[in-house]
Design an enzyme around this catalytic site. Structure first.
Site, mmCIF file in Angstrom:
data_model
loop_
_atom_site.group_PDB
_atom_site.id
_atom_site.type_symbol
_atom_site.label_atom_id
_atom_site.label_comp_id
_atom_site.label_asym_id
_atom_site.label_seq_id
_atom_site.Cartn_x
_atom_site.Cartn_y
_atom_site.Cartn_z
ATOM 1 N N GLU A 127 52.023 17.455 -24.168
ATOM 2 C CA GLU A 127 51.316 16.188 -24.417
ATOM 3 C C GLU A 127 52.139 15.184 -25.227
ATOM 4 O O GLU A 127 52.025 13.975 -25.017
ATOM 5 C CB GLU A 127 49.956 16.431 -25.088
ATOM 6 C CG GLU A 127 50.001 17.062 -26.458
ATOM 7 C CD GLU A 127 48.613 17.126 -27.107
ATOM 8 O OE1 GLU A 127 48.048 16.061 -27.385
ATOM 9 O OE2 GLU A 127 48.120 18.241 -27.342
ATOM 10 N N SER A 178 41.300 12.845 -31.058
ATOM 11 C CA SER A 178 40.302 13.637 -31.796
ATOM 12 C C SER A 178 40.917 13.961 -33.152
ATOM 13 O O SER A 178 40.312 13.777 -34.202
ATOM 14 C CB SER A 178 39.985 14.934 -31.065
ATOM 15 O OG SER A 178 39.841 14.744 -29.699
ATOM 16 N N SER A 181 48.357 13.041 -34.490
ATOM 17 C CA SER A 181 49.745 13.519 -34.535
ATOM 18 C C SER A 181 50.656 12.350 -34.887
ATOM 19 O O SER A 181 50.480 11.247 -34.359
ATOM 20 C CB SER A 181 50.192 14.050 -33.160
ATOM 21 O OG SER A 181 49.638 15.313 -32.902
ATOM 22 N N ARG A 193 57.786 15.864 -34.225
ATOM 23 C CA ARG A 193 56.425 15.698 -34.749
ATOM 24 C C ARG A 193 56.531 15.884 -36.257
ATOM 25 O O ARG A 193 56.849 16.986 -36.737
ATOM 26 C CB ARG A 193 55.478 16.728 -34.135
ATOM 27 C CG ARG A 193 54.011 16.558 -34.589
ATOM 28 C CD ARG A 193 53.102 17.561 -33.867
ATOM 29 N NE ARG A 193 51.682 17.286 -34.095
ATOM 30 C CZ ARG A 193 50.977 17.782 -35.112
ATOM 31 N NH1 ARG A 193 51.538 18.565 -36.004
ATOM 32 N NH2 ARG A 193 49.686 17.480 -35.241
HETATM 33 N N1 LIG Z 1 33.832 6.613 -24.871
HETATM 34 C C1 LIG Z 1 34.259 7.376 -25.876
HETATM 35 N N2 LIG Z 1 33.703 8.598 -26.081
HETATM 36 C C2 LIG Z 1 34.122 9.386 -27.092
HETATM 37 N N3 LIG Z 1 35.094 9.036 -27.961
HETATM 38 C C3 LIG Z 1 35.703 7.846 -27.806
HETATM 39 C C4 LIG Z 1 35.311 6.960 -26.755
HETATM 40 N N4 LIG Z 1 36.091 5.864 -26.827
HETATM 41 C C5 LIG Z 1 36.910 6.020 -27.869
HETATM 42 N N5 LIG Z 1 36.696 7.217 -28.486
HETATM 43 C C6 LIG Z 1 37.444 7.682 -29.672
HETATM 44 O O1 LIG Z 1 38.650 8.234 -29.174
HETATM 45 C C7 LIG Z 1 38.865 9.548 -29.702
HETATM 46 C C8 LIG Z 1 39.588 10.374 -28.662
HETATM 47 O O2 LIG Z 1 40.843 9.765 -28.456
HETATM 48 P P1 LIG Z 1 41.897 10.309 -27.398
HETATM 49 O O3 LIG Z 1 41.345 10.250 -26.032
HETATM 50 O O4 LIG Z 1 43.166 9.539 -27.652
HETATM 51 O O5 LIG Z 1 42.078 11.787 -27.903
HETATM 52 P P2 LIG Z 1 41.962 13.212 -27.160
HETATM 53 O O6 LIG Z 1 43.112 13.311 -26.222
HETATM 54 O O7 LIG Z 1 40.614 13.391 -26.577
HETATM 55 O O8 LIG Z 1 42.146 14.174 -28.407
HETATM 56 P P3 LIG Z 1 43.346 15.162 -28.791
HETATM 57 O O9 LIG Z 1 44.633 14.431 -28.420
HETATM 58 O O10 LIG Z 1 43.228 15.346 -30.243
HETATM 59 O O11 LIG Z 1 43.139 16.362 -27.932
HETATM 60 C C9 LIG Z 1 37.475 10.050 -30.048
HETATM 61 O O12 LIG Z 1 37.528 11.019 -31.073
HETATM 62 C C10 LIG Z 1 36.780 8.773 -30.505
HETATM 63 O O13 LIG Z 1 37.063 8.496 -31.859
HETATM 64 C C1 LIG Z 2 45.903 19.542 -31.710
HETATM 65 C C2 LIG Z 2 46.283 18.172 -31.151
HETATM 66 C C3 LIG Z 2 47.811 18.094 -31.027
HETATM 67 C C4 LIG Z 2 45.649 18.090 -29.741
HETATM 68 O O1 LIG Z 2 45.958 16.860 -29.138
HETATM 69 C C5 LIG Z 2 45.742 17.010 -32.015
HETATM 70 O O2 LIG Z 2 44.352 17.049 -32.040
HETATM 71 C C6 LIG Z 2 46.296 17.025 -33.448
HETATM 72 O O3 LIG Z 2 47.416 16.654 -33.651
HETATM 73 N N1 LIG Z 2 45.482 17.443 -34.441
HETATM 74 C C7 LIG Z 2 45.882 17.503 -35.834
HETATM 75 C C8 LIG Z 2 46.373 18.896 -36.168
HETATM 76 C C9 LIG Z 2 47.096 18.927 -37.516
HETATM 77 O O4 LIG Z 2 46.437 19.082 -38.533
HETATM 78 O O5 LIG Z 2 48.329 18.747 -37.534
#
Ligand SMILES: Nc1ncnc2c1ncn2[C@@H]1O[C@H](COP(=O)(O)OP(=O)(O)OP(=O)(O)O)[C@@H](O)[C@H]1O
Ligand SMILES: CC(C)(CO)[C@@H](O)C(=O)NCCC(=O)O
Length: 357
Positions: A127, A178, A181, A193
């Site tokens: 990713e 969520s 990073s 990172r």
């Molecule tokens: N329609 C939506 N529904 C839910 N969250 C949303 C929405 N639009 C924006 N967000 C925000 O975007 C965040 C998710 O962002 P993003 O898609 O970049 O991460 P992710 O890829 O799902 O998470 P990670 O990379 O940590 O696995 C949610 O936590 C919330 O704060």
């Molecule tokens: C676990 C990932 C890389 C998934 O996208 C992301 O949610 C993240 O970077 N979380 C923070 C983890 C940390 O505490 O470093």
């Protein structure tokens, strides 16, 4: 030809697909199937996610492997992966491609489901490699991609301005999904990172749902827009009665996030809107502060904030812009990108097509 790039994150799936003009104009079975799927995706983008439709983002006249076409960008909640797999099955997605490029944690988590349900192999990419590759690709192909804010906290003077990112290295990427990073990028393909934090977009939404009873990100942001975080936070002036000049802490600086919520009277006076705003400000300032320390440690001045937390969220963008500038005494620059949360999905598609990321 692979048409789809997916970034299956902890909260949202980001799907990018390429619509080549030449192949679609042919009267083939493939063209017919693709156009059915496209029609469905376009009319259902962010289906169920928000109650509101997401604006349909697209990039026209893109050239990929000798084909000219449009890149479409769509997102939907990861909790709806089942619905997506059923759609893919019923619309015959596997007749178009035997391989779909995928990244994000869900590329691993859902790999077996793709194979079993739709007979598709996931070509998995990391990713963060994909994120960097996607930023590189979009920046090079979209003229007005990168921007910053002048006078971010002054409603009258605040201006969104284009930033020339054609000579970007080194830069820091703060990907607020969520979780968060933080990456230091030194050259194409050369990055590390630096760190991460679990206090990210998921934390904002989770806490807001708990504190206010809201159910969607849009609702949480709408509440925050109407709230006043100073009803919830304890400020320097609540402690000092004014500024703390010896260390340049102004009275309106937050001394303790949620620090006023130890008093029943203050809790009673804080509205849902105030709680949402305080949650947004707390999470944003914490990310800004970690980003600033990383930038200083790495000796990097350009800090690029991406991720869907910034979607429909100018409050956080302006706060980050202000905080980076103020606390660094003008040495650091907060930058933002128009395709905020789609770089992983674009990057994995481009990596497969070997466009030189
Ligand atoms: N329609 C939506 N529904 C839910 N969250 C949303 C929405 N639009 C924006 N967000 C925000 O975007 C965040 C998710 O962002 P993003 O898609 O970049 O991460 P992710 O890829 O799902 O998470 P990670 O990379 O940590 O696995 C949610 O936590 C919330 O704060
Ligand atoms: C676990 C990932 C890389 C998934 O996208 C992301 O949610 C993240 O970077 N979380 C923070 C983890 C940390 O505490 O470093």
């Amino acid at each position: 030809m692979p048409w789809f790039g997916m970034d299956i994150g902890g909260t949202l799936v980001k799907l990018v697909y390429f619509e080549p003009y030449d192949i679609l104009s042919e009267e083939s079975q493939e063209a017919e199937t693709l156009s059915k799927i496209q029609h469905y995706l376009k009319s259902n983008s962010a289906y169920g996610a928000t109650g509101k439709r997401d604006a349909h983002l697209q990039m026209d006249n893109v050239e990929i492997q000798g084909h000219v076409g449009t890149l479409h960008f769509i997102r939907f909640p990861t909790s709806e992966m089942r619905v997506f797999l059923e759609l893919a099955k019923s619309k015959g997605i596997a007749t178009l491609a035997s391989t779909v490029c995928a990244t994000g944690g869900g590329a691993y988590k859902f790999e077996e489901d793709f194979k079993r349900e739709v007979n598709l192999e996931l070509h998995k990419f990391d990713e963060l490699d994909s994120l960097i590759c996607g930023i590189h690709y979009i920046e090079a192909n979209c003229e007005e991609e990168c921007y910053y804010f002048n006078n971010p906290l002054n409603e009258e003077l605040c201006e969104k301005k284009h930033f020339d990112f054609s000579n970007p290295y080194p830069f820091l990427v703060v990907n607020i999904g969520s979780g968060v990073s933080i990456l230091a990028v030194y050259a194409p393909g050369h990055y590390k990172r630096v760190t991460g934090t679990s206090l990210g977009g998921g934390t904002f939404l989770g806490l807001c749902c708990l504190l206010t009873g809201c159910e969607t990100f849009e609702e949480a942001i709408a509440l925050a827009e109407m709230g006043d975080s100073t009803k919830v936070d304890k400020l320097v002036r609540d402690i000092y009665g004014g500024d703390y000049p010896k260390f340049n802490l102004q009275g309106d600086t937050v001394a303790s996030s949620f620090g006023n919520m130890i008093s029943k009277d203050r809790v009673g006076a804080a509205s849902k809107e105030d709680l949402a705003r305080a949650t947004l400000v707390t999470i944003t300032n914490n990310i800004g502060s970690i980003a600033r320390m990383c930038a200083v440690n790495e000796g990097i001045v350009k800090v690029v904030f991406v991720g869907n937390f910034l979607r429909v969220n100018p409050i956080s963008m302006k706060l980050l812009a202000y905080a980076m500038d103020f606390w660094s005494k003008g040495t650091l620059k907060a930058l933002f990108l128009e395709h905020e949360g789609y770089f992983g999905a674009v990057g994995c598609l481009m990596e497969l097509m070997k466009t030189g990321c």
